[in-house]
Design a protein around this motif. Structure first.
Motif, PDB file in Angstrom:
ATOM      1  N   ASN A 154       0.856  -1.184   0.000  1.00  0.00           N
ATOM      2  CA  ASN A 154       0.000   0.000   0.000  1.00  0.00           C
ATOM      3  C   ASN A 154       0.891   1.232   0.000  1.00  0.00           C
ATOM      4  O   ASN A 154       1.799   1.350   0.822  1.00  0.00           O
ATOM      5  CB  ASN A 154      -0.894   0.014   1.234  1.00  0.00           C
ATOM      6  CG  ASN A 154      -1.958  -1.064   1.180  1.00  0.00           C
ATOM      7  OD1 ASN A 154      -1.960  -1.912   0.289  1.00  0.00           O
ATOM      8  ND2 ASN A 154      -2.875  -1.044   2.134  1.00  0.00           N
ATOM      9  N   SER A 155       0.621   2.166  -0.931  1.00  0.00           N
ATOM     10  CA  SER A 155       1.619   3.203  -1.200  1.00  0.00           C
ATOM     11  C   SER A 155       1.124   4.632  -1.088  1.00  0.00           C
ATOM     12  O   SER A 155       1.885   5.563  -1.376  1.00  0.00           O
ATOM     13  CB  SER A 155       2.211   2.987  -2.608  1.00  0.00           C
ATOM     14  OG  SER A 155       2.826   1.708  -2.669  1.00  0.00           O
ATOM     15  N   THR A 156      -0.118   4.853  -0.662  1.00  0.00           N
ATOM     16  CA  THR A 156      -0.595   6.230  -0.483  1.00  0.00           C
ATOM     17  C   THR A 156      -1.455   6.319   0.771  1.00  0.00           C
ATOM     18  O   THR A 156      -1.914   5.308   1.307  1.00  0.00           O
ATOM     19  CB  THR A 156      -1.431   6.711  -1.691  1.00  0.00           C
ATOM     20  OG1 THR A 156      -2.621   5.921  -1.785  1.00  0.00           O
ATOM     21  CG2 THR A 156      -0.649   6.620  -2.986  1.00  0.00           C
ATOM     22  N   GLY A 157      -1.673   7.569   1.197  1.00  0.00           N
ATOM     23  CA  GLY A 157      -2.529   7.790   2.363  1.00  0.00           C
ATOM     24  C   GLY A 157      -1.788   7.626   3.673  1.00  0.00           C
ATOM     25  O   GLY A 157      -0.556   7.643   3.722  1.00  0.00           O
ATOM     26  N   ASN A 158      -2.536   7.456   4.755  1.00  0.00           N
ATOM     27  CA  ASN A 158      -1.919   7.381   6.073  1.00  0.00           C
ATOM     28  C   ASN A 158      -2.212   6.075   6.808  1.00  0.00           C
ATOM     29  O   ASN A 158      -1.317   5.470   7.376  1.00  0.00           O
ATOM     30  CB  ASN A 158      -2.395   8.561   6.935  1.00  0.00           C
ATOM     31  CG  ASN A 158      -1.880   9.886   6.424  1.00  0.00           C
ATOM     32  OD1 ASN A 158      -0.713  10.012   6.113  1.00  0.00           O
ATOM     33  ND2 ASN A 158      -2.764  10.877   6.330  1.00  0.00           N
ATOM     34  N   GLN A 203       9.256  -2.953   6.788  1.00  0.00           N
ATOM     35  CA  GLN A 203       8.016  -2.174   6.831  1.00  0.00           C
ATOM     36  C   GLN A 203       8.115  -0.909   7.682  1.00  0.00           C
ATOM     37  O   GLN A 203       7.682   0.163   7.234  1.00  0.00           O
ATOM     38  CB  GLN A 203       6.842  -3.037   7.313  1.00  0.00           C
ATOM     39  CG  GLN A 203       5.504  -2.288   7.249  1.00  0.00           C
ATOM     40  CD  GLN A 203       4.311  -3.211   7.456  1.00  0.00           C
ATOM     41  OE1 GLN A 203       4.455  -4.408   7.549  1.00  0.00           O
ATOM     42  NE2 GLN A 203       3.137  -2.625   7.528  1.00  0.00           N
ATOM     43  N   PRO A 204       8.687  -0.953   8.908  1.00  0.00           N
ATOM     44  CA  PRO A 204       8.800   0.300   9.675  1.00  0.00           C
ATOM     45  C   PRO A 204       9.603   1.370   8.924  1.00  0.00           C
ATOM     46  O   PRO A 204       9.263   2.558   8.986  1.00  0.00           O
ATOM     47  CB  PRO A 204       9.515  -0.138  10.962  1.00  0.00           C
ATOM     48  CG  PRO A 204       9.192  -1.600  11.094  1.00  0.00           C
ATOM     49  CD  PRO A 204       9.154  -2.114   9.690  1.00  0.00           C
ATOM     50  N   TYR A 205      10.653   0.935   8.199  1.00  0.00           N
ATOM     51  CA  TYR A 205      11.449   1.883   7.411  1.00  0.00           C
ATOM     52  C   TYR A 205      10.607   2.481   6.281  1.00  0.00           C
ATOM     53  O   TYR A 205      10.668   3.690   6.016  1.00  0.00           O
ATOM     54  CB  TYR A 205      12.680   1.181   6.839  1.00  0.00           C
ATOM     55  CG  TYR A 205      13.405   1.964   5.781  1.00  0.00           C
ATOM     56  CD1 TYR A 205      14.249   3.021   6.125  1.00  0.00           C
ATOM     57  CD2 TYR A 205      13.243   1.649   4.432  1.00  0.00           C
ATOM     58  CE1 TYR A 205      14.912   3.758   5.146  1.00  0.00           C
ATOM     59  CE2 TYR A 205      13.898   2.377   3.439  1.00  0.00           C
ATOM     60  CZ  TYR A 205      14.739   3.426   3.812  1.00  0.00           C
ATOM     61  OH  TYR A 205      15.383   4.149   2.835  1.00  0.00           O
ATOM     62  N   SER A 262       9.496   6.376   5.170  1.00  0.00           N
ATOM     63  CA  SER A 262      10.131   6.853   3.934  1.00  0.00           C
ATOM     64  C   SER A 262       9.141   7.481   2.974  1.00  0.00           C
ATOM     65  O   SER A 262       9.458   7.692   1.804  1.00  0.00           O
ATOM     66  CB  SER A 262      10.837   5.690   3.233  1.00  0.00           C
ATOM     67  OG  SER A 262      11.836   5.149   4.068  1.00  0.00           O
ATOM     68  N   CYS A 263       7.969   7.793   3.453  1.00  0.00           N
ATOM     69  CA  CYS A 263       6.975   8.403   2.579  1.00  0.00           C
ATOM     70  C   CYS A 263       7.281   9.888   2.401  1.00  0.00           C
ATOM     71  O   CYS A 263       8.050  10.489   3.157  1.00  0.00           O
ATOM     72  CB  CYS A 263       5.571   8.221   3.145  1.00  0.00           C
ATOM     73  SG  CYS A 263       5.378   8.903   4.803  1.00  0.00           S
ATOM     74  N   LEU A 311       4.334   6.531  -0.806  1.00  0.00           N
ATOM     75  CA  LEU A 311       5.572   5.748  -0.799  1.00  0.00           C
ATOM     76  C   LEU A 311       5.929   5.492  -2.254  1.00  0.00           C
ATOM     77  O   LEU A 311       5.274   4.707  -2.936  1.00  0.00           O
ATOM     78  CB  LEU A 311       5.351   4.433  -0.036  1.00  0.00           C
ATOM     79  CG  LEU A 311       6.533   3.470   0.028  1.00  0.00           C
ATOM     80  CD1 LEU A 311       7.732   4.129   0.717  1.00  0.00           C
ATOM     81  CD2 LEU A 311       6.131   2.193   0.762  1.00  0.00           C
ATOM     82  N   LYS A 312       6.961   6.146  -2.715  1.00  0.00           N
ATOM     83  CA  LYS A 312       7.280   6.093  -4.139  1.00  0.00           C
ATOM     84  C   LYS A 312       7.917   4.753  -4.509  1.00  0.00           C
ATOM     85  O   LYS A 312       8.729   4.210  -3.756  1.00  0.00           O
ATOM     86  CB  LYS A 312       8.210   7.238  -4.507  1.00  0.00           C
ATOM     87  CG  LYS A 312       7.557   8.609  -4.376  1.00  0.00           C
ATOM     88  CD  LYS A 312       8.487   9.727  -4.806  1.00  0.00           C
ATOM     89  CE  LYS A 312       7.790  11.085  -4.715  1.00  0.00           C
ATOM     90  NZ  LYS A 312       8.672  12.190  -5.121  1.00  0.00           N
TER      91      LYS A 312
END
Length: 446
Positions: free
Chosen positions: A80-84, A132-134, A138-139, A148-149
Motif C-alpha cells: 500500500n503506497s498512499t494515504g496514512n 516495513q517500519p522503514y 520513507s513516505c 511511498l514512491k
C-alpha cells in the motif's frame, strides 16, 4: 548496509531481483460488474491476507490499456503506497484469492513486486516485512497526500542467501511464526483467565455455599424446617396486624419417600424435576417469597416536582454497582415517599429487567426504588445469606431463564418470588457468611 551477513550471501537492490518493473497500477474506470477486478489498498488486509470481496470491477472498455504483465499473478507482493492509515502495509497475492477466476489489475495506490522465478518470493515477502517500519517512515508529500514512491522501494538493499538456504529459512520462519501465533493465542487466554479468575472463584464459592458444601453441618443446629415455621408464624402475625397482605397462594415444600413435593392451593405435586441439586438433610427448599416481603418498585410522577427532595434515596439499576448501593444520585421528598415503594434497611434489591438483570445489593438504609428493581425484605433469616443465594450461579441462571431470551429480558415479581432457594439452619447461615467473607477477603489480595 544495515547489518552483517554470511560470506555466502550478497546485498542486492530489490530492483535487480524482480522480473518486471516495480511500479503502481493505473487509475481505473469502474463499472458495476465485469470479469476484471481492481486490486485496491483495502484488499490488502491485516497480517498479509488478501480479500478480493472488497474489490470493485474494471470497465471492460479500458482493459486494452493494461499490458498483460500488469495483470496480477500468483505470489505477487503488494505494498500500500498512499494515504496514512495503511501506508507501507505488505501483502502477498495468490491465485487462490481470485473470485471466479477473475482477472485482477492493481490500482494507482498499490505497488506490485514480482520476484524473479529464480528466487523465493516468500523470502522477499518476509524481508520486506522486516523493512516495513522503514517504509512507513520513507513516505513523502503533505499530510493528506503522503505516498511511498516505487523508487524508494526499488532501491532497498535485500540480503540474499543461496536459493536452497532461502527455502530453509522460510520453512523455519513459518514454523516459528506458527509457534508465535499459538503462543500469542495462549497468552491472550491466560490473560483472560487471570482477569476472570477472581470473579469465577467467587462464583464457585457462592455455589458451594448454597449447596451446603462451604462449611460443615452441625447436628446441634435448629433444622431449617423449624426456621421456616417461625418465618410463617411471623408473617401470619404481620397479616393479622394489617402490615402485609396474606399470600393467597402460599407454597409448602416437603420431602416424602425420597422425593420433594409442593402443596399449593390445596394440591400436592412432585417437584423433583425442579430441584437443581442435593442439599444437606438439615436444609429445606422453599420459594423465595416465603422468607420475606417482596415488592417491585415504582417511579413517582415527574409532573409533580414536589416529589423530589432529600427525605429518602431513590434507587435505579445504575445505582447498584458491584454489590453496593449508591445513594447520592436521586432522592424523594416526604410527599414523593408517600407515593413510592419503600423497603427497610437490610432489604435486598435486584435488577429485574434489561442487560444488567440479576445484579443485586443489600440496602444498608431505608430506600425507595423504581420499577426495574425487585426487593425482598427478609424475615428472621440473614439478609447476607439470601443475598449470597441471589448472586449464586444457579439463581442467576434461573432468573435469566425465567426472563426469556428477548431483546429486553424481564422477570416479574411473581415469577421472581417463585424461584426455588435452599435454606440452611440459621446458625449455619451465619457460619457460611463468615466463611464467605474470609475467602472473599483473600481473593481480593490476588
Amino acid at each position: 548496509m544495515p547489518f552483517e551477513i554470511p560470506d555466502s550471501w550478497e546485498w542486492v537492490r530489490l530492483k535487480n531481483l524482480v522480473k518486471k518493473e516495480i511500479k503502481r497500477g493505473k487509475s481505473p474506470k469502474y463499472t458495476v460488474s465485469s470479469n476484471i477486478q481492481v486490486f485496491a489498498q483495502k484488499c490488502n488486509v491485516k497480517a498479509g491476507g488478501i480479500d478480493m470481496t472488497l474489490a470493485k470491477y474494471l470497465d471492460d472498455t479500458v482493459f486494452s490499456k493494461y499490458p498483460e504483465e500488469e495483470c496480477m499473478r500468483d505470489s505477487d507482493i503488494v505494498i500500500n503506497s498512499t494515504g496514512n492509515g495503511t501506508l507501507g502495509r505488505i501483502g502477498m497475492f495468490h491465485d487462490s484469492d481470485r473470485i471466479n477466476e477473475n482477472t485482477i489489475v492493481p490500482d494507482s495506490h498499490v505497488t506490485v513486486i514480482r520476484a524473479s522465478e529464480f528466487l523465493s518470493a516468500d523470502y522477499i515477502f518476509y524481508v520486506l516485512n522486516y523493512y516495513q517500519p522503514y517504509l512507513e517512515k520513507s513516505c513523502s508529500g503533505s499530510t493528506n497526500q503522503t505516498e511511498l514512491k516505487p523508487a524508494v522501494i526499488s532501491e532497498l538493499f535485500i540480503p540474499m542467501p543461496p536459493v536452497n538456504e532461502q527455502t530453509r529459512i522460510i520453512t523455519k520462519l513459518i514454523e516459528a511464526l506458527n509457534l508465535s501465533k499459538l503462543y500469542g493465542e495462549k497468552e491472550i487466554l491466560l490473560q483472560k483467565y487471570n482477569q476472570d479468575f477472581p470473579e469465577q472463584l467467587k462464583k464457585s464459592i457462592l455455589q458451594y455455599a448454597v449447596q451446603g458444601k462451604l462449611v460443615p453441618q452441625d447436628p446441634n443446629d435448629e433444622p431449617a424446617s423449624v426456621l421456616l415455621e417461625r418465618i410463617r408464624a411471623e408473617k401470619q402475625k404481620l397479616v393479622a396486624e394489617g402490615k402485609i397482605k396474606k399470600d393467597k397462594h402460599e407454597s409448602v415444600i416437603f420431602r416424602r419417600d425420597n422425593s420433594h413435593y409442593e402443596k399449593l392451593d390445596g394440591i400436592e405435586r412432585c417437584i423433583d424435576d425442579e430441584i437443581p441439586f442435593e442439599i444437606p438433610e438439615s436444609w429445606e427448599w422453599c420459594r423465595l417469597k416465603l422468607v420475606g416481603i417482596t415488592q417491585t418498585g415504582n417511579t413517582p410522577s415527574k409532573t409533580h416536582p414536589e416529589y423530589i427532595g432529600d427525605e429518602i434515596p431513590f434507587i435505579t439499576p445504575g445505582d447498584i454497582q458491584n454489590g453496593t448501593v449508591f445513594y447520592d444520585n436521586q432522592s424523594l421528598s416526604i410527599e414523593g415517599k408517600m407515593v413510592a415503594r419503600v423497603c427497610p434497611k437490610e432489604s435486598i434489591l435486584q435488577v429485574c429487567i434489561g442487560g444488567s438483570i440479576g445484579k443485586a445489593a443489600i440496602a444498608n438504609k431505608k430506600v425507595c426504588f423504581n420499577q426495574q428493581i425487585n426487593s425482598i425484605s427478609p424475615i428472621i433469616i440473614c439478609s447476607e445469606y439470601i443475598y449470597a443465594i441471589m448472586q449464586s450461579p444457579y439463581f442467576l441462571k434461573n432468573i435469566k431463564k425465567q426472563a426469556g431470551g428477548t431483546a429486553t429480558p424481564i422477570i416479574n415479581r411473581g415469577s421472581w418470588g417463585s424461584l426455588l432457594i435452599p435454606i440452611a439452619p440459621i446458625s449455619e447461615q451465619k457460619r457460611i457468611i463468615e466463611k464467605q467473607r474470609e475467602l472473599f477477603d483473600k481473593i481480593s489480595l490476588i
